[in-house]
Design a protein around this motif. Structure first.
Motif, PDB file in Angstrom:
ATOM      1  N   LYS A 121       0.753  -1.118   0.066  1.00 59.18           N
ATOM      2  CA  LYS A 121      -0.148  -0.018   0.084  1.00 59.18           C
ATOM      3  C   LYS A 121       0.745   1.283  -0.051  1.00 59.18           C
ATOM      4  CE  LYS A 121      -3.531  -2.476   0.646  1.00 59.18           C
ATOM      5  NZ  LYS A 121      -4.828  -2.838  -0.565  1.00 59.18           N
ATOM      6  N   ALA A 222      -6.629   0.061   7.932  1.00 57.08           N
ATOM      7  CA  ALA A 222      -7.753  -0.775   7.638  1.00 57.08           C
ATOM      8  C   ALA A 222      -7.385  -1.350   6.243  1.00 57.08           C
ATOM      9  CB  ALA A 222      -9.123   0.333   7.339  1.00 57.08           C
ATOM     10  N   GLU A 223      -6.729  -0.481   5.303  1.00 53.36           N
ATOM     11  CA  GLU A 223      -6.294  -1.284   4.218  1.00 53.36           C
ATOM     12  C   GLU A 223      -5.208  -2.217   4.269  1.00 53.36           C
ATOM     13  OE1 GLU A 223      -7.532  -0.546   0.732  1.00 53.36           O
ATOM     14  OE2 GLU A 223      -9.042   0.209   2.054  1.00 53.36           O
ATOM     15  N   GLY A 225      -5.293  -4.115   6.784  1.00 57.05           N
ATOM     16  CA  GLY A 225      -6.020  -5.187   7.791  1.00 57.05           C
ATOM     17  C   GLY A 225      -5.673  -5.148   9.073  1.00 57.05           C
ATOM     18  N   GLU A 227      -5.999  -3.395  12.918  1.00 57.84           N
ATOM     19  CA  GLU A 227      -6.994  -2.625  13.713  1.00 57.84           C
ATOM     20  C   GLU A 227      -6.212  -1.224  14.267  1.00 57.84           C
ATOM     21  OE1 GLU A 227      -9.665  -3.332  17.914  1.00 57.84           O
ATOM     22  OE2 GLU A 227      -8.591  -4.791  17.128  1.00 57.84           O
TER      23      GLU A 227
END
Length: 231
Positions: A121, A222-223, A225, A227
């Protein structure tokens, strides 16, 4: 442990846009590495630690982290890192990026490699979004072509530079981010009516400016995964 590489300007990064994501990712257990174009410590834009601009709390927080964080004080050089070794690459903003990070071929390669793999990302914030105007994919096409993005808008730039594009410190701004990113075929929307603006398109996350930094960091988590810590 998930990992992230921060590519930070030596010409003036905007405090909140680096420190907010850095500390948020830290709190979520992400291993952060900081890199600069030459390996010298990044420079914080003095306007971003001026309480008159950002408030006492933010100014103190940014200054404390900037001065004490070992990663910011002893960064690695861009040529020594590879996007393949990280889960995410983060490009904090600030006008300074227009003079170094956005023009650096190694920084652009890191962005390309992070976005093209399908496994990594990239988060690009504010003026750093200008790097999209210079980054091509492996086929030679502009990486941002056809992608939905946000970033520092012309409407805000008008309130900073004078009619000769001179910054408050006297430097001439070489380009306006919105103009250049539009030119390469991106779908630009800075969502000027919204309090924050964070856009996700595939593995690329872009954020409008300082006030969107916290949301951008949580969106990146979030992208990935992961928390996010409690706000």
């Amino acid at each position: 442990m998930p990992s992230a590489l921060f590519v930070v300007s030596e010409e003036g990064y905007w405090g909140e846009e680096c420190i907010e994501p850095l500390t948020t990712l830290d709190s979520a257990g992400v291993d952060v590495t900081v890199a600069t174009p030459t390996g010298n410590p990044p420079v914080v834009d003095e306007r971003s630690i001026d309480p008159a601009n950002v408030g006492e709390e933010m100014a103190d927080h940014v200054r404390e982290v900037h001065e004490s964080d070992e990663r910011l004080n002893d960064p690695v050089q861009l040529t020594e890192v590879d996007a393949a070794d990280f889960d995410a690459v983060v490009f904090p903003g600030g006008h300074g990026t227009e003079w170094d990070v956005n023009q650096d071929r190694h920084a652009r390669a890191l962005l390309r490699d992070a976005v093209e793999t399908g496994e990594k990302k990239a988060l690009v914030v504010c003026h750093a979004v200008g790097i999209l105007a210079f980054t091509r994919d492996s086929d030679g096409d502009f990486l941002a072509a056809g992608r939905d993005v946000t970033g520092f808008p012309n409407a805000w730039e008008e309130g900073i530079v004078d009619d000769r594009d001179l910054m408050p410190d006297g430097r001439k701004l070489p380009y306006w981010v919105e103009d250049e990113v539009n030119t390469v075929g991106a779908n630009w929307d800075a969502e000027l009516d919204a309090d924050t603006s964070v856009t996700v398109d595939g593995d690329l996350v872009t954020a409008r400016g300082p006030g969107s930094s916290a949301e951008a960091a949580r969106t990146l988590l979030a992208e990935l995964g992961i928390e996010a810590p409690d706000a």
